[in-house]
Design an enzyme around this catalytic site. Structure first.
Site, PDB file in Angstrom:
ATOM      1  N   SER A 115       0.838  -1.194   0.000  1.00  0.00           N
ATOM      2  CA  SER A 115       0.000   0.000   0.000  1.00  0.00           C
ATOM      3  C   SER A 115       0.874   1.245   0.000  1.00  0.00           C
ATOM      4  CB  SER A 115      -0.885   0.008   1.247  1.00  0.00           C
ATOM      5  OG  SER A 115      -1.529   1.254   1.432  1.00  0.00           O
TER       6      SER A 115
ATOM      7  N   TYR B  69      -2.634  -0.525  10.334  1.00  0.00           N
ATOM      8  CA  TYR B  69      -2.508  -0.865   8.914  1.00  0.00           C
ATOM      9  C   TYR B  69      -1.166  -0.371   8.365  1.00  0.00           C
ATOM     10  CZ  TYR B  69      -3.851  -1.372   4.000  1.00  0.00           C
ATOM     11  OH  TYR B  69      -3.903  -1.738   2.658  1.00  0.00           O
TER      12      TYR B  69
END
Length: 281
Positions: free
Chosen positions: A139, A152
């Protein structure tokens, strides 16, 4: 005909990547934690007319027995596996102080330890055949911290550090590590991830502002996840794939800025992007 195993295929990047790779001629083992949620994938497979190239299996990357069962056929003496796409992922939104230990550990178990466990199970087969590609859907969150998204971000930073390290160990065996780093795309992670917003939270003004700001941004600007599926397909098809591929304009910007801009400057950019100056504490 090459074979690939993909995790987290019931929706999002995993679903569209299953279809994209099957359309390119790959045999796809599409795995998901709960096969009862396969209906959307089945419809996409049927629409693309690639049903003969896709097999759906149960796989929970946090369950060692599930991993063993799903990968039992892939070894030096059995069916060869050419690649794995680590796509399964979860998130939780909220200020770190408000999160429970269970919230943080679940994100790390899926996004980090799940990748490690499945890879470790597949490495003997890859080594024996002297080839294999390990694709990790990371990501843009691996480039810089984001408010109310610390578990995350931490999971993506961790998995990228691990990937950089084992690349040295695996290169002599012809095994390649590939990181795909998307920005904001239209997947159900935005709706399915829990949001921790206690009424008594000291961070409630920030969290409420971020909830509205991020939801508005995603609704207006999040991109088609097929772009990420195509990036994965291109990486798997390339004779010599890049180690990192940022996908989407924001991810590409952060990729270029990584290590070049001071952290204070990056925080200012993010603060302006999220309009944090408008938060009324």
């Amino acid at each position: 005909m090459p074979t690939v195993l993909i995790t987290g295929t019931s929706s999002g990047f995993g679903l569209v990547t299953t279809v994209e790779l099957a359309k390119r001629g790959w045999n796809v083992i599409a795995t998901m934690r709960d096969p009862g949620r396969r209906a959307e994938l089945d419809r996409a497979i049927a629409t693309a007319n690639v049903g003969k190239l896709v097999r759906v299996e149960q796989l929970d990357v946090t369950d060692p027995q599930s991993i063993d069962k799903a990968t039992a056929g892939f070894n030096a003496n059995g069916q060869p596996l050419d690649a794995v796409v680590h796509n399964a992922g979860v998130a939780v939104g909220g200020a770190f102080e408000d999160l429970t230990d269970a919230h943080v550990r679940h994100v790390m178990e899926v996004n980090y330890f799940g990748v490690l466990a499945l890879t470790q199970r597949l490495l003997p087969g890859f080594r024996a055949q002297r080839r294999g590609r390990i694709v990790i859907v990371s990501s843009e969150s691996a480039f810089a911290g984001q408010p109310a998204n610390s578990p995350y971000c931490a999971s993506k930073w961790a998995v990228e550090g691990w990937a950089e390290a084992i690349a040295y160990e695996l290169e002599p065996f012809g095994i390649e590590i590939i990181l795909i780093e998307p920005g904001a795309y239209r997947t159900n992670i935005w709706e399915s991830s829990p949001r921790v917003l206690p009424e008594t939270s000291a961070y409630r003004p920030l969290l409420r502002h971020l909830e509205l700001t991020v939801d508005t941004y995603v609704a207006k600007s999040a991109r088609d996840p097929v772009e990420v599926a195509k990036a994965i397909g291109n990486a798997l098809d390339a004779p010599r794939p890049r180690f990192r591929t940022a996908v989407g304009p924001t991810a590409k910007f952060m990729h270029l800025a990584r290590g070049k801009l001071p952290s204070r400057v990056v925080r200012k950019i993010f603060s302006r992007f999220f309009a944090l100056h408008k938060v009324r504490w």
